[in-house]
Design a protein around this motif. Structure first.
Motif, PDB file in Angstrom:
ATOM      1  N   ARG A 167      48.284  17.996  55.212  1.00  0.00           N
ATOM      2  CA  ARG A 167      49.016  18.381  56.416  1.00  0.00           C
ATOM      3  C   ARG A 167      49.785  17.157  56.903  1.00  0.00           C
ATOM      4  N   ALA A 168      51.071  17.176  56.718  1.00  0.00           N
ATOM      5  CA  ALA A 168      51.905  16.009  57.011  1.00  0.00           C
ATOM      6  C   ALA A 168      52.111  15.832  58.515  1.00  0.00           C
ATOM      7  N   ASN A 169      52.155  14.572  58.933  1.00  0.00           N
ATOM      8  CA  ASN A 169      52.407  14.221  60.323  1.00  0.00           C
ATOM      9  C   ASN A 169      53.869  13.816  60.487  1.00  0.00           C
ATOM     10  N   LEU A 170      54.574  14.476  61.398  1.00  0.00           N
ATOM     11  CA  LEU A 170      56.011  14.262  61.564  1.00  0.00           C
ATOM     12  C   LEU A 170      56.331  12.830  61.985  1.00  0.00           C
ATOM     13  N   ARG A 171      55.700  12.366  63.062  1.00  0.00           N
ATOM     14  CA  ARG A 171      56.035  11.042  63.594  1.00  0.00           C
ATOM     15  C   ARG A 171      55.624   9.931  62.632  1.00  0.00           C
ATOM     16  N   ARG A 172      54.416  10.045  62.073  1.00  0.00           N
ATOM     17  CA  ARG A 172      53.923   9.003  61.168  1.00  0.00           C
ATOM     18  C   ARG A 172      54.785   8.895  59.925  1.00  0.00           C
ATOM     19  N   ASN A 173      55.140  10.034  59.339  1.00  0.00           N
ATOM     20  CA  ASN A 173      55.975  10.016  58.136  1.00  0.00           C
ATOM     21  C   ASN A 173      57.391   9.565  58.437  1.00  0.00           C
ATOM     22  N   GLY A 174      57.902   9.923  59.611  1.00  0.00           N
ATOM     23  CA  GLY A 174      59.238   9.486  59.986  1.00  0.00           C
ATOM     24  C   GLY A 174      59.323   7.978  60.103  1.00  0.00           C
ATOM     25  N   LEU A 175      58.332   7.373  60.759  1.00  0.00           N
ATOM     26  CA  LEU A 175      58.300   5.919  60.903  1.00  0.00           C
ATOM     27  C   LEU A 175      58.121   5.240  59.551  1.00  0.00           C
ATOM     28  N   LEU A 212      59.758  15.968  55.964  1.00  0.00           N
ATOM     29  CA  LEU A 212      60.398  17.285  55.886  1.00  0.00           C
ATOM     30  C   LEU A 212      59.363  18.409  55.904  1.00  0.00           C
ATOM     31  N   LEU A 213      58.217  18.192  55.254  1.00  0.00           N
ATOM     32  CA  LEU A 213      57.156  19.198  55.286  1.00  0.00           C
ATOM     33  C   LEU A 213      56.643  19.414  56.705  1.00  0.00           C
ATOM     34  N   ALA A 214      56.476  18.314  57.442  1.00  0.00           N
ATOM     35  CA  ALA A 214      56.025  18.430  58.827  1.00  0.00           C
ATOM     36  C   ALA A 214      57.074  19.124  59.683  1.00  0.00           C
TER      37      ALA A 214
END
Length: 357
Positions: free
Chosen positions: A215-223, A265-267
């Motif tokens: 389950r991907a995290n939007l903010r963490r992956n973006g950073l 993108l998954l998040a």
């Protein structure tokens, strides 16, 4: 949404083949096309890993899981065959077919080897390498998954990527060691680049596979994506100024950049809904843009000469990029509509046939 993002990946690939900023600044163009845009192909591969490899890995060995793989290989093989036929006149005109160019060679059978390499390893046109590479990569990874765990296969794919890295952006290190240089000379007799189905493709297929269960995290992956891209740009510029690169497809930081981009993108997919029919349409458009854009590029360059523009288009990479992208997207959109209609006709006939049975 992932299917929609394929369009942007295709646009990045088009940039690589045109160099839209080269007429302004070569270093700036390299940053865009030689570093940033290199995330486009891994994105395509990770989608395959997410939907094909993850499904294979998640099924039991006796449950017919190879059906999904064979379906993918068959579909990709048919597309590659159609693309080869489409580009055959260009190959003949440019004298690129080994059957023609090597027929005077005195070594018996050499042209057969080159023809095999031309079709099944390097691809019959500069962008068509992707199709034999992904076919081989998918089959190779799935064979490994028959005997090994997902983590073990990923470890093997990272080692292979490291070997490929030395034949790509880090080739300068190889040249400083005569034994390694001889080994890679041997490798390059079998394949033109290490960006292929053995060294390049498996790691990104496995990244997509591993993300399928998270389950991907939007903010963490973006950073993390922003930091990874900054690191990759730094890495690419260092290699560029050291002149180590034989090619510029593979970087160390391309792996975390691709992983975090896909995770982001998954998040984001959870927040934005896209109708399935639109996703399928976008998928077909992206695929057609990838296949057709070199033909469009040839056509636009030809129009520059026919219309007597005296290089106004050929000398302006940015204008060429915009035109090729727009024309490719327009042609691909029209073709995607017809493809959808033909597909629905066949599905309807299949359904009616089954109902009569």
């Amino acid at each position: 949404l992932l299917d929609v993002c394929r369009i942007f990946a295709a646009i990045l690939v088009i940039a690589i083949h045109i160099g839209p900023l080269e007429f302004l600044n070569k270093t700036g163009d390299y940053i865009f096309t030689g570093i940033i845009a290199r995330i486009g192909v891994p994105f395509f591969l990770m989608i395959t890993g997410y939907f094909v490899i993850a499904r294979f890995a998640g099924m039991k060995a006796d449950s017919g899981r190879w059906k999904t793989v064979w379906r993918f290989i068959k579909k990709t093989g048919l597309l590659y065959t159609a693309a080869m036929i489409l580009y055959l006149p260009v190959n003949i005109y440019a004298g690129q077919l080994p059957l023609w160019t090597e027929r005077t060679n005195t070594q018996a059978g050499l042209w057969i080897f080159k023809l095999f390499k031309f079709i099944f390893v390097d691809g019959t046109f500069y962008h068509l390498w992707y199709f034999p590479a992904v076919i081989f990569g998918v089959a190779f990874v799935c064979l490994l998954l028959e005997k090994m765990s997902v983590k073990a296969v990923f470890a093997v794919s990272v080692v292979l990527y490291g070997i490929g890295l030395l034949g790509d952006s880090y080739y300068g290190l190889v040249l400083s060691v005569p034994v390694l240089a001889s080994i890679y000379d041997g490798i390059f007799t079998v394949c033109e680049y290490t960006r292929n189905g053995l060294f390049y493709v498996p790691v990104f297929l496995m990244l997509g596979c591993m993300l399928a269960g998270k389950r991907a995290n939007l903010r963490r992956n973006g950073l993390a994506f922003g930091l990874s891209m900054a690191a990759m740009i730094t890495e690419g510029l260092i290699l560029y100024f050291l002149r180590w690169q034989r090619h510029d497809s593979m970087y160390i930081f391309l792996i975390p950049a691709a992983y975090t981009c896909f995770g982001f993108l998954l998040a984001y997919c959870r927040r934005v809904g896209v109708p399935p029919a639109l996703g399928l349409r976008m998928r077909n458009i992206a695929m057609l843009m990838y296949v057709l854009h070199p033909l469009v590029l040839i056509g636009v360059r030809g129009m520059d000469k026919i219309l007597g523009l005296h290089g106004s288009l050929n000398g302006n990479g940015l204008m060429m990029y915009v035109l090729v992208t727009l024309i490719s997207a327009a042609v691909s959109s029209v073709m995607a509509v017809f493809m959808g209609k033909i597909q629905r006709i066949f599905q309807r006939r299949h359904f009616d046939g089954n109902r009569r049975l």
